[in-house]
Design an enzyme around this catalytic site. Structure first.
Site, mmCIF file in Angstrom:
data_model
loop_
_atom_site.group_PDB
_atom_site.id
_atom_site.type_symbol
_atom_site.label_atom_id
_atom_site.label_comp_id
_atom_site.label_asym_id
_atom_site.label_seq_id
_atom_site.Cartn_x
_atom_site.Cartn_y
_atom_site.Cartn_z
ATOM 1 N N GLU A 139 2.428 2.557 15.382
ATOM 2 C CA GLU A 139 4.093 1.774 15.005
ATOM 3 C C GLU A 139 5.628 2.981 15.716
ATOM 4 O O GLU A 139 4.954 4.346 15.520
ATOM 5 C CB GLU A 139 4.104 2.163 13.122
ATOM 6 C CG GLU A 139 5.609 1.600 13.448
ATOM 7 C CD GLU A 139 6.717 2.061 11.638
ATOM 8 O OE1 GLU A 139 6.090 1.494 10.701
ATOM 9 O OE2 GLU A 139 7.395 1.294 11.774
ATOM 10 N N LYS A 174 -0.810 -3.848 14.557
ATOM 11 C CA LYS A 174 -0.487 -3.936 14.179
ATOM 12 C C LYS A 174 0.553 -3.822 14.371
ATOM 13 O O LYS A 174 0.757 -1.683 14.122
ATOM 14 C CB LYS A 174 -0.814 -3.716 12.478
ATOM 15 C CG LYS A 174 0.571 -3.075 11.176
ATOM 16 C CD LYS A 174 0.506 -3.206 9.947
ATOM 17 C CE LYS A 174 1.469 -3.274 9.217
ATOM 18 N NZ LYS A 174 1.654 -3.334 7.883
ATOM 19 N N ASP A 185 0.904 -0.924 0.213
ATOM 20 C CA ASP A 185 0.059 0.101 0.502
ATOM 21 C C ASP A 185 0.487 0.961 -0.129
ATOM 22 O O ASP A 185 0.321 1.965 0.323
ATOM 23 C CB ASP A 185 -0.687 -0.194 1.084
ATOM 24 C CG ASP A 185 -0.319 -0.139 2.263
ATOM 25 O OD1 ASP A 185 0.939 -1.131 2.851
ATOM 26 O OD2 ASP A 185 -0.415 0.583 3.503
HETATM 27 P P1 13P Z 1 7.239 -2.382 6.409
HETATM 28 O O1 13P Z 1 6.802 -4.133 6.231
HETATM 29 O O2 13P Z 1 7.708 -2.137 5.083
HETATM 30 O O3 13P Z 1 7.270 -1.785 7.582
HETATM 31 O O4 13P Z 1 5.563 -1.918 6.355
HETATM 32 C C1 13P Z 1 4.425 -2.489 6.728
HETATM 33 C C2 13P Z 1 3.620 -1.498 6.995
HETATM 34 O O5 13P Z 1 2.296 -1.568 6.748
HETATM 35 C C3 13P Z 1 3.854 0.038 7.810
HETATM 36 O O6 13P Z 1 2.742 0.906 7.261
#
Ligand code: 13P
Length: 365
Positions: free
Chosen positions: A190, A230, A34
């Protein structure tokens, strides 16, 4: 007396629960494809390719048209809006192609990180305006789940309380709006790996982030069985002098999750966050092998760690497409095994480049 009139219907809860469980079915995870148009520059430029709509389409077509075995390991794909409405050379919409392959289409809904005024370089994520209508349209057009990414930066004075509160709240609003429209929200707070902090500090900040996140989800009446988390794995900062073993990463990560993620959540789909492809697989395998109880499925939603070798094998050349598809399949197979704690290093067969770090400072999607 307070009244709560907007709970989801039983049917909607069942639908959301079923989608979430299918995404984290044993040995399966997500391909995060994405990247926004801007981020695709970072992928295509090193290959000497122009970042045009057609090049982006050809690249995603390659990812999605591989051997049917891919769907043994990839349950869902997250797409950017442009990709979601693109088609293969023969005119088949990507969404239809994926559905035929038993892969669930997902959509990235956030509109990127913007500065949070008055903080030391922290941000929040925009995109709530008109979100309900967008969710309804994507659902109608075949999406079953969504993603929204927020970031925290670790430094001596961050994350601030304001950032913790704001990020948790915007994720909860997004999650609630998704669920009302039948989309399973992937909630992504994150914690970036930029910095020289040690693994203990990353664990502390990750636990704090998750505590704020689940409090906000509760406040917004989000149905946890119909969500996916996530998060980052818990690791030392990218510039830290002391590295951690896969076992240390696994213990710190699972400990943080056990302390902060309710058992009602069906699954956790980790981002790779700049880890090398091999590290991302080894860490996931260690996470699924650690001797700590885990009430949720723990699997992958990797972008860079699934695409990197595939992208470089392709190099923009039509004659390399089949070889590149094979590389993607191998990484997916390895991560599918890691999601069950069954990955074996020696059977991987990954190219040497798979051990290279994929870190990008202050990474944007
Ligand atoms: P990465 O695995 O490259 O960190 O990306 C995952 C993702 O969707 C980050 O929003």
């Amino acid at each position: 007396m307070t009244s709560y009139s907007t709970y989801l219907s039983k049917e909607k809860e069942d639908e959301l629960r079923t989608i979430a469980q299918a995404i984290v079915a044993s040995g399966k995870g997500i391909l995060a494809a994405d990247e926004s148009t801007g981020s695709m520059d970072k992928r295509l430029q090193p290959l000497g390719l122009e970042n045009t709509e057609e090049n982006r389409r050809v690249y995603r077509q390659m990812l999605f048209t591989g051997n049917d075995e891919l769907s043994n390991y990839i349950s869902g794909v997250i797409m950017f809006e442009e990709t979601f409405y693109q088609k293969t050379d023969d005119g088949t919409p990507f969404v239809e192609l994926l559905k035929k392959k038993n892969i669930i289409p997902g959509i990235k809904l956030d509109k990127g990180v913007v500065p949070l005024a008055g903080t030391l370089g922290e941000g929040t994520t925009q995109g709530l305006d008109g979100l309900s209508a967008r969710c309804a349209q994507f659902k109608k057009d075949g999406a079953q789940f969504a993603k929204w990414r927020c970031v925290h930066k670790i430094s001596s004075h961050t994350p601030s309380t304001l950032a913790y509160v704001e990020v948790a709240n915007v994720l909860a609003r997004y999650a609630s709006i998704c669920q009302q429209n039948g989309l399973v929200p992937i909630v992504e707070p994150e914690v970036l790996c930029d910095g020289d902090h040690d693994i203990e500090r990353c664990q502390m900040v990750t636990e704090e982030t998750l505590a704020y996140t689940y409090k906000a989800l509760a406040d917004h009446h989000v149905f946890l069985e119909g969500t996916l988390l996530k998060p980052n794995m818990v690791t030392p900062g990218q510039q830290a002098s002391k590295r951690a073993s896969p076992e240390e990463v696994a213990i710190a990560t699972v400990t943080a999750l056990r302390r902060r993620v309710p058992a009602a959540a069906p699954g956790v789909v980790f981002l790779s966050g700049g880890q090398s492809e091999l590290d991302a697989t080894k860490y996931l395998n260690a996470i699924n092998s650690v001797k700590l109880g885990r009430p949720w499925a723990l699997t992958f939603s990797y972008g860079r760690a699934l695409q990197s070798s595939c992208l470089s094998t392709w190099g923009g050349k039509p004659e390399n497409i089949e070889a590149a598809k094979e590389v993607l399949l191998k990484r997916a197979r390895a991560n599918g095994a890691a999601a069950q704690g069954k990955y074996s290093d020696s059977a991987d067969g990954a190219p040497a480049a798979a051990a290279e770090s994929l870190f990008v400072a202050d990474h944007a999607y």
